[in-house]
Design an enzyme around this catalytic site. Structure first.
Site, mmCIF file in Angstrom:
data_model
loop_
_atom_site.group_PDB
_atom_site.id
_atom_site.type_symbol
_atom_site.label_atom_id
_atom_site.label_comp_id
_atom_site.label_asym_id
_atom_site.label_seq_id
_atom_site.Cartn_x
_atom_site.Cartn_y
_atom_site.Cartn_z
ATOM 1 N N ASP A 1 102.528 14.873 4.551
ATOM 2 C CA ASP A 1 102.403 16.316 4.769
ATOM 3 C C ASP A 1 103.332 16.776 5.891
ATOM 4 O O ASP A 1 103.437 17.971 6.177
ATOM 5 C CB ASP A 1 100.956 16.731 5.026
ATOM 6 N N SER A 2 104.058 15.824 6.473
ATOM 7 C CA SER A 2 105.149 16.158 7.398
ATOM 8 C C SER A 2 106.198 17.027 6.725
ATOM 9 O O SER A 2 107.031 17.640 7.407
ATOM 10 C CB SER A 2 105.805 14.877 7.928
ATOM 11 N N GLU B 1 99.438 5.840 14.884
ATOM 12 C CA GLU B 1 100.485 6.756 15.359
ATOM 13 C C GLU B 1 100.250 7.154 16.811
ATOM 14 O O GLU B 1 99.144 7.524 17.204
ATOM 15 C CB GLU B 1 100.533 8.017 14.493
#
Length: 267
Positions: A47-48, A185
């Site tokens: 979805d980046s 992350e």
């Protein structure tokens, strides 16, 4: 001879064998084809795309319809890598029924082989339900972009011992709930190493140091296509924005001067 398709079992075996896993994002047919030909184990339709393709400030505006569309483009191109569809904001947080239905759309309409969702203890029921539906699930802990407002921005997470312990507990809980891998992350490298050692499924790092079982980067970051900002953990392997700009300026110059097209480019 046909190349064998990467599966979730391939990735788990790589961890057992001590082999690193290479992953990258892709959002369209041509770049997905290149990523697959380059030998990536995982192609993540992240979805980046909200930031690097759509020009949004966060990933939050990305919709399910948009994610399914881009996942289908990628799936058409990829022949070997595992294609993972990234479940966007509010596609799974509201409850189990939504989560299973939307995960199913990634497989049925987007032709993905797996889905990814963010969070730990709060999404265990969704992870279990999606897995029971026969859809492999990748987890995502640490800096979770869909929670950017709750985190107060894109900041390194789990710096304190208590936060580190919670992340480790979440990783183990996600494994028990059925994930086949976990993205870590924006966390300290030493914590990522502990998390990697504490679960039997692969960990895929992005800004989490060298001790994860694999690494993932956003395609537009590593190719130098997105230059609005560059996180510390990004390494640019090319500068395609500058090369593209140079080529387009050259093209424009030749059009204006009459150098293009020539007889060679005419019928």
């Amino acid at each position: 001879m046909a190349t064998e398709r990467t599966t979730i079992h391939t990735l788990i075996q790589k961890k057992k064998d001590g082999e690193k896993i290479a992953a990258v994002t892709a959002y369209d047919y041509p770049f997905a084809e290149i990523a697959d030909e380059a030998g990536m184990d995982i192609v993540l339709v992240g979805d980046s795309l909200g930031i690097v393709v759509q020009g949004e400030e966060t990933t939050l505006p990305v919709t399910m319809d948009q994610m399914v569309y881009h996942t289908r483009l990628v799936s058409r191109a990829v022949k070997k890598a595992l294609v993972v569809g990234d479940m966007p904001f509010l596609s799974y947080q509201a409850g189990i029924e939504d989560a299973v239905r939307n995960a199913g759309r990634f497989v049925q309409e987007g032709f993905a082989q797996a889905v990814k969702l963010e969070g730990g203890a709060g999404v265990l029921d969704q992870v279990s339900a999606i897995s029971r539906a026969g859809i492999p699930v990748m987890g995502h802990l640490g800096l979770t972009p869909q929670s950017v407002h709750q985190m107060g921005g894109y900041k390194v997470q789990a710096r304190s011992p208590a936060e580190g312990d919670k992340l480790l507990a979440d990783a183990r809980a996600l494994e028990e709930a059925g994930v086949f891998a976990i993205i870590l992350e924006g966390i300290p490298a030493r914590l990522a190493k502990r998390a990697t050692q504490s679960v039997s499924v692969p960990t895929i790092g992005i800004g989490a140091g060298p001790h994860c079982d694999g690494q993932v980067l956003v395609l537009h970051d590593l190719l130098g296509l997105f230059v609005k900002f560059s996180p510390k953990f990004v390494k640019r392997y090319a500068n395609l924005r500058e090369e593209s700009l140079k080529a387009l300026r050259h093209y424009r110059s030749e059009v204006l001067s009459g150098e293009f097209p020539t007889d060679q480019h005419s019928f």
